[in-house]
Design a protein around this motif. Structure first.
Motif, mmCIF file in Angstrom:
data_model
loop_
_atom_site.group_PDB
_atom_site.id
_atom_site.type_symbol
_atom_site.label_atom_id
_atom_site.label_comp_id
_atom_site.label_asym_id
_atom_site.label_seq_id
_atom_site.Cartn_x
_atom_site.Cartn_y
_atom_site.Cartn_z
ATOM 1 N N MET A 1 57.158 -58.756 -41.396
ATOM 2 C CA MET A 1 58.249 -57.908 -40.956
ATOM 3 C C MET A 1 58.467 -56.802 -41.983
ATOM 4 O O MET A 1 58.927 -57.056 -43.081
ATOM 5 C CB MET A 1 59.520 -58.726 -40.770
ATOM 6 N N ASP A 42 66.141 -55.490 -36.179
ATOM 7 C CA ASP A 42 65.780 -56.073 -34.879
ATOM 8 C C ASP A 42 64.435 -56.754 -35.096
ATOM 9 O O ASP A 42 63.405 -56.093 -35.221
ATOM 10 C CB ASP A 42 65.682 -54.986 -33.817
ATOM 11 N N THR A 43 64.442 -58.067 -35.174
ATOM 12 C CA THR A 43 63.217 -58.804 -35.503
ATOM 13 C C THR A 43 62.148 -58.695 -34.425
ATOM 14 O O THR A 43 60.962 -58.807 -34.725
ATOM 15 C CB THR A 43 63.536 -60.288 -35.763
ATOM 16 N N GLU A 44 62.535 -58.466 -33.182
ATOM 17 C CA GLU A 44 61.543 -58.352 -32.108
ATOM 18 C C GLU A 44 60.747 -57.061 -32.180
ATOM 19 O O GLU A 44 59.548 -57.044 -31.915
ATOM 20 C CB GLU A 44 62.225 -58.481 -30.748
ATOM 21 N N THR A 45 61.428 -55.962 -32.533
ATOM 22 C CA THR A 45 60.759 -54.660 -32.551
ATOM 23 C C THR A 45 60.488 -54.158 -33.971
ATOM 24 O O THR A 45 59.814 -53.154 -34.137
ATOM 25 C CB THR A 45 61.618 -53.602 -31.836
ATOM 26 N N ASP A 46 61.026 -54.836 -34.972
ATOM 27 C CA ASP A 46 60.933 -54.443 -36.375
ATOM 28 C C ASP A 46 61.525 -53.051 -36.593
ATOM 29 O O ASP A 46 61.069 -52.282 -37.417
ATOM 30 C CB ASP A 46 59.498 -54.515 -36.896
ATOM 31 N N ARG A 47 62.549 -52.750 -35.806
ATOM 32 C CA ARG A 47 63.286 -51.497 -35.996
ATOM 33 C C ARG A 47 64.476 -51.782 -36.898
ATOM 34 O O ARG A 47 65.016 -52.886 -36.920
ATOM 35 C CB ARG A 47 63.726 -50.919 -34.658
ATOM 36 N N GLN A 49 68.263 -50.414 -37.973
ATOM 37 C CA GLN A 49 69.413 -49.590 -37.635
ATOM 38 C C GLN A 49 70.261 -49.416 -38.887
ATOM 39 O O GLN A 49 70.623 -50.402 -39.538
ATOM 40 C CB GLN A 49 70.238 -50.267 -36.544
ATOM 41 N N CYS A 98 68.377 -45.023 -36.179
ATOM 42 C CA CYS A 98 67.457 -46.114 -35.893
ATOM 43 C C CYS A 98 66.052 -45.646 -36.246
ATOM 44 O O CYS A 98 65.667 -44.527 -35.903
ATOM 45 C CB CYS A 98 67.549 -46.502 -34.417
ATOM 46 N N SER A 100 61.741 -46.874 -36.994
ATOM 47 C CA SER A 100 60.649 -47.842 -36.971
ATOM 48 C C SER A 100 60.199 -48.058 -38.412
ATOM 49 O O SER A 100 59.702 -47.125 -39.052
ATOM 50 C CB SER A 100 59.472 -47.334 -36.138
ATOM 51 N N GLU A 102 57.723 -49.446 -39.706
ATOM 52 C CA GLU A 102 56.289 -49.254 -39.974
ATOM 53 C C GLU A 102 55.942 -47.826 -40.366
ATOM 54 O O GLU A 102 54.896 -47.574 -40.948
ATOM 55 C CB GLU A 102 55.461 -49.674 -38.763
#
Length: 150
Positions: A1, A42-47, A49, A98, A100, A102
């Motif tokens: 993550m 957001d652990t699902e999208t690794d975004r 905020q 917000c 990403s 990555e």
């Protein structure tokens, strides 16, 4: 993550080795004893905020405030790419962004955070002093809107 790692690296760079998100994916830092920045992963999208509460919504003069906030949002010019928003449930004005995780190195994230804090401090001061009066759009001569100039 990557988002959690970015926050961990941020903590290390600030001399806060224990800085990390909690079980809910949230963390908070305070800058200069006045500006709090909240982080939510957001652990699902690794975004990631980022948001900062700038102050309460005033009881009066909201139309002028909303106009000032919208003008600040225009093309991200007054927000350095973040967004001004109103949290109607908490009756607060918020600066949020917000991203990403990555797409950011540790250094790029620190630079973004520095800009975010500077922007939050600016808008907090703007809210405390009250929005500057602006001319109605109909009162602005054609061709005089700054973003329409060639």
């Amino acid at each position: 993550m990557k988002a959690a790692a970015l926050l961990h690296d941020l903590g290390l760079s600030m001399g806060l080795p224990a800085f990390a998100v909690d079980a809910a994916g949230c963390a908070r830092l305070e800058f200069d004893g006045r500006t709090r920045v909240n982080f939510e992963v957001d652990t699902e999208t690794d975004r990631l905020q980022l948001y900062s509460v700038l102050g309460p919504l005033p009881g009066e003069g909201r139309e002028a405030l909303y106009r000032t906030l919208l003008e600040g949002n225009l093309f991200g010019g007054g927000t350095r790419g973040a967004s001004l928003a109103v949290d109607s449930l908490a009756h607060e004005v918020v600066l949020c962004q917000c991203l990403s995780a990555e797409l950011y190195s540790g250094e790029a994230f620190i630079a973004l955070l520095e800009e975010f804090v500077t922007c939050a401090q600016h808008w907090t001061e703007t809210l405390q002093s009250g929005p500057a009066p602006t001319a109605a759009l109909d009162d602005t001569p054609a061709g005089e809107l700054p973003y329409l100039r060639a």
